[in-house]
Design a protein around this motif. Structure first.
Motif, PDB file in Angstrom:
ATOM      1  N   LEU A  53      45.911   1.151  12.393  1.00  0.00           N
ATOM      2  CA  LEU A  53      46.118  -0.278  12.603  1.00  0.00           C
ATOM      3  C   LEU A  53      45.670  -0.699  14.002  1.00  0.00           C
ATOM      4  O   LEU A  53      45.770   0.087  14.942  1.00  0.00           O
ATOM      5  CB  LEU A  53      47.603  -0.624  12.440  1.00  0.00           C
ATOM      6  CG  LEU A  53      48.214  -0.366  11.078  1.00  0.00           C
ATOM      7  CD1 LEU A  53      49.712  -0.626  11.117  1.00  0.00           C
ATOM      8  CD2 LEU A  53      47.544  -1.220  10.022  1.00  0.00           C
ATOM      9  N   PRO A  54      45.242  -1.947  14.158  1.00  0.00           N
ATOM     10  CA  PRO A  54      44.868  -2.461  15.479  1.00  0.00           C
ATOM     11  C   PRO A  54      46.111  -2.903  16.259  1.00  0.00           C
ATOM     12  O   PRO A  54      46.315  -4.079  16.533  1.00  0.00           O
ATOM     13  CB  PRO A  54      43.955  -3.649  15.140  1.00  0.00           C
ATOM     14  CG  PRO A  54      44.490  -4.163  13.839  1.00  0.00           C
ATOM     15  CD  PRO A  54      44.960  -2.916  13.099  1.00  0.00           C
ATOM     16  N   LEU A  55      46.975  -1.954  16.563  1.00  0.00           N
ATOM     17  CA  LEU A  55      48.245  -2.235  17.208  1.00  0.00           C
ATOM     18  C   LEU A  55      48.341  -1.414  18.486  1.00  0.00           C
ATOM     19  O   LEU A  55      48.069  -0.215  18.484  1.00  0.00           O
ATOM     20  CB  LEU A  55      49.396  -1.873  16.260  1.00  0.00           C
ATOM     21  CG  LEU A  55      50.790  -2.250  16.735  1.00  0.00           C
ATOM     22  CD1 LEU A  55      51.627  -2.716  15.565  1.00  0.00           C
ATOM     23  CD2 LEU A  55      51.466  -1.106  17.426  1.00  0.00           C
ATOM     24  N   HIS A  56      48.709  -2.082  19.573  1.00  0.00           N
ATOM     25  CA  HIS A  56      48.820  -1.446  20.881  1.00  0.00           C
ATOM     26  C   HIS A  56      50.227  -1.694  21.413  1.00  0.00           C
ATOM     27  O   HIS A  56      50.686  -2.827  21.439  1.00  0.00           O
ATOM     28  CB  HIS A  56      47.792  -2.037  21.836  1.00  0.00           C
ATOM     29  CG  HIS A  56      46.418  -2.056  21.259  1.00  0.00           C
ATOM     30  ND1 HIS A  56      45.587  -0.960  21.262  1.00  0.00           N
ATOM     31  CD2 HIS A  56      45.741  -3.026  20.601  1.00  0.00           C
ATOM     32  CE1 HIS A  56      44.463  -1.268  20.663  1.00  0.00           C
ATOM     33  NE2 HIS A  56      44.526  -2.516  20.253  1.00  0.00           N
ATOM     34  N   VAL A  57      50.889  -0.637  21.836  1.00  0.00           N
ATOM     35  CA  VAL A  57      52.242  -0.748  22.381  1.00  0.00           C
ATOM     36  C   VAL A  57      52.134  -0.883  23.895  1.00  0.00           C
ATOM     37  O   VAL A  57      51.479  -0.073  24.550  1.00  0.00           O
ATOM     38  CB  VAL A  57      53.091   0.485  22.004  1.00  0.00           C
ATOM     39  CG1 VAL A  57      54.454   0.420  22.657  1.00  0.00           C
ATOM     40  CG2 VAL A  57      53.227   0.584  20.492  1.00  0.00           C
ATOM     41  N   ILE A  58      52.771  -1.925  24.432  1.00  0.00           N
ATOM     42  CA  ILE A  58      52.758  -2.127  25.875  1.00  0.00           C
ATOM     43  C   ILE A  58      54.157  -2.490  26.364  1.00  0.00           C
ATOM     44  O   ILE A  58      54.965  -3.031  25.611  1.00  0.00           O
ATOM     45  CB  ILE A  58      51.739  -3.202  26.326  1.00  0.00           C
ATOM     46  CG1 ILE A  58      52.013  -4.549  25.667  1.00  0.00           C
ATOM     47  CG2 ILE A  58      50.331  -2.754  26.043  1.00  0.00           C
ATOM     48  CD1 ILE A  58      51.109  -5.660  26.148  1.00  0.00           C
ATOM     49  N   LYS A  59      54.401  -2.171  27.623  1.00  0.00           N
ATOM     50  CA  LYS A  59      55.707  -2.465  28.229  1.00  0.00           C
ATOM     51  C   LYS A  59      55.742  -3.925  28.662  1.00  0.00           C
ATOM     52  O   LYS A  59      54.815  -4.419  29.289  1.00  0.00           O
ATOM     53  CB  LYS A  59      55.954  -1.556  29.430  1.00  0.00           C
ATOM     54  CG  LYS A  59      57.307  -1.779  30.054  1.00  0.00           C
ATOM     55  CD  LYS A  59      57.570  -0.797  31.170  1.00  0.00           C
ATOM     56  CE  LYS A  59      58.952  -1.080  31.728  1.00  0.00           C
ATOM     57  NZ  LYS A  59      59.447  -0.026  32.560  1.00  0.00           N
ATOM     58  N   LEU A  60      56.824  -4.588  28.329  1.00  0.00           N
ATOM     59  CA  LEU A  60      57.025  -5.966  28.751  1.00  0.00           C
ATOM     60  C   LEU A  60      58.515  -6.233  28.824  1.00  0.00           C
ATOM     61  O   LEU A  60      59.251  -6.062  27.860  1.00  0.00           O
ATOM     62  CB  LEU A  60      56.402  -6.948  27.740  1.00  0.00           C
ATOM     63  CG  LEU A  60      56.665  -8.424  28.015  1.00  0.00           C
ATOM     64  CD1 LEU A  60      55.946  -8.874  29.274  1.00  0.00           C
ATOM     65  CD2 LEU A  60      56.214  -9.258  26.828  1.00  0.00           C
ATOM     66  N   ASP A  61      58.953  -6.636  29.999  1.00  0.00           N
ATOM     67  CA  ASP A  61      60.357  -7.031  30.195  1.00  0.00           C
ATOM     68  C   ASP A  61      60.339  -8.479  30.627  1.00  0.00           C
ATOM     69  O   ASP A  61      59.956  -8.797  31.751  1.00  0.00           O
ATOM     70  CB  ASP A  61      61.009  -6.142  31.255  1.00  0.00           C
ATOM     71  CG  ASP A  61      62.488  -6.437  31.449  1.00  0.00           C
ATOM     72  OD1 ASP A  61      62.968  -7.471  30.937  1.00  0.00           O
ATOM     73  OD2 ASP A  61      63.155  -5.639  32.114  1.00  0.00           O
ATOM     74  N   VAL A  62      60.718  -9.375  29.740  1.00  0.00           N
ATOM     75  CA  VAL A  62      60.639 -10.818  30.023  1.00  0.00           C
ATOM     76  C   VAL A  62      61.616 -11.260  31.115  1.00  0.00           C
ATOM     77  O   VAL A  62      61.518 -12.368  31.602  1.00  0.00           O
ATOM     78  CB  VAL A  62      60.831 -11.675  28.752  1.00  0.00           C
ATOM     79  CG1 VAL A  62      59.731 -11.418  27.754  1.00  0.00           C
ATOM     80  CG2 VAL A  62      62.187 -11.433  28.120  1.00  0.00           C
ATOM     81  N   THR A  63      62.531 -10.366  31.519  1.00  0.00           N
ATOM     82  CA  THR A  63      63.463 -10.720  32.590  1.00  0.00           C
ATOM     83  C   THR A  63      62.942 -10.314  33.958  1.00  0.00           C
ATOM     84  O   THR A  63      63.571 -10.594  34.969  1.00  0.00           O
ATOM     85  CB  THR A  63      64.846 -10.079  32.365  1.00  0.00           C
ATOM     86  OG1 THR A  63      64.712  -8.656  32.450  1.00  0.00           O
ATOM     87  CG2 THR A  63      65.425 -10.454  31.015  1.00  0.00           C
ATOM     88  N   ASP A  64      61.787  -9.626  33.995  1.00  0.00           N
ATOM     89  CA  ASP A  64      61.214  -9.118  35.240  1.00  0.00           C
ATOM     90  C   ASP A  64      59.930  -9.876  35.555  1.00  0.00           C
ATOM     91  O   ASP A  64      58.947  -9.772  34.822  1.00  0.00           O
ATOM     92  CB  ASP A  64      60.935  -7.619  35.117  1.00  0.00           C
ATOM     93  CG  ASP A  64      60.414  -7.013  36.390  1.00  0.00           C
ATOM     94  OD1 ASP A  64      60.290  -7.705  37.407  1.00  0.00           O
ATOM     95  OD2 ASP A  64      60.135  -5.798  36.355  1.00  0.00           O
ATOM     96  N   GLU A  65      59.947 -10.641  36.627  1.00  0.00           N
ATOM     97  CA  GLU A  65      58.756 -11.406  37.006  1.00  0.00           C
ATOM     98  C   GLU A  65      57.624 -10.494  37.367  1.00  0.00           C
ATOM     99  O   GLU A  65      56.481 -10.761  37.284  1.00  0.00           O
ATOM    100  CB  GLU A  65      59.074 -12.336  38.178  1.00  0.00           C
ATOM    101  CG  GLU A  65      59.997 -13.459  37.781  1.00  0.00           C
ATOM    102  CD  GLU A  65      60.270 -14.391  38.954  1.00  0.00           C
ATOM    103  OE1 GLU A  65      59.390 -14.583  39.784  1.00  0.00           O
ATOM    104  OE2 GLU A  65      61.385 -14.926  38.994  1.00  0.00           O
TER     105      GLU A  65
END
Length: 65
Positions: A53-65
């Protein structure tokens, strides 16, 4: 010019985010499955790899600017 559809899904390590990310990738979207803890992304990464699948896992914390 490419008309590639792109999706960014937050909370993809489980639940609705997990299922949404897989559904979008299975339907041709280049999908970025985001989550705070990448260790929780092993399952979705394994599924994406197995199904190519064309799926990429990336880190994202919406509480961290």
């Amino acid at each position: 010019m490419t008309n590639q559809k792109v999706a960014i899904v937050t909370g993809s390590s489980s639940g609705i985010g997990y299922e949404t990310a897989l559904t979008l990738a299975r339907n041709g979207f280049r999908t970025y499955a985001t989550m705070r803890n990448l260790e929780k992304g092993k399952d979705i990464s394994d599924v994406a790899k197995k199904e190519k699948l064309p799926l990429h896992v990336i880190k994202l914390d919406v509480t961290d600017e």
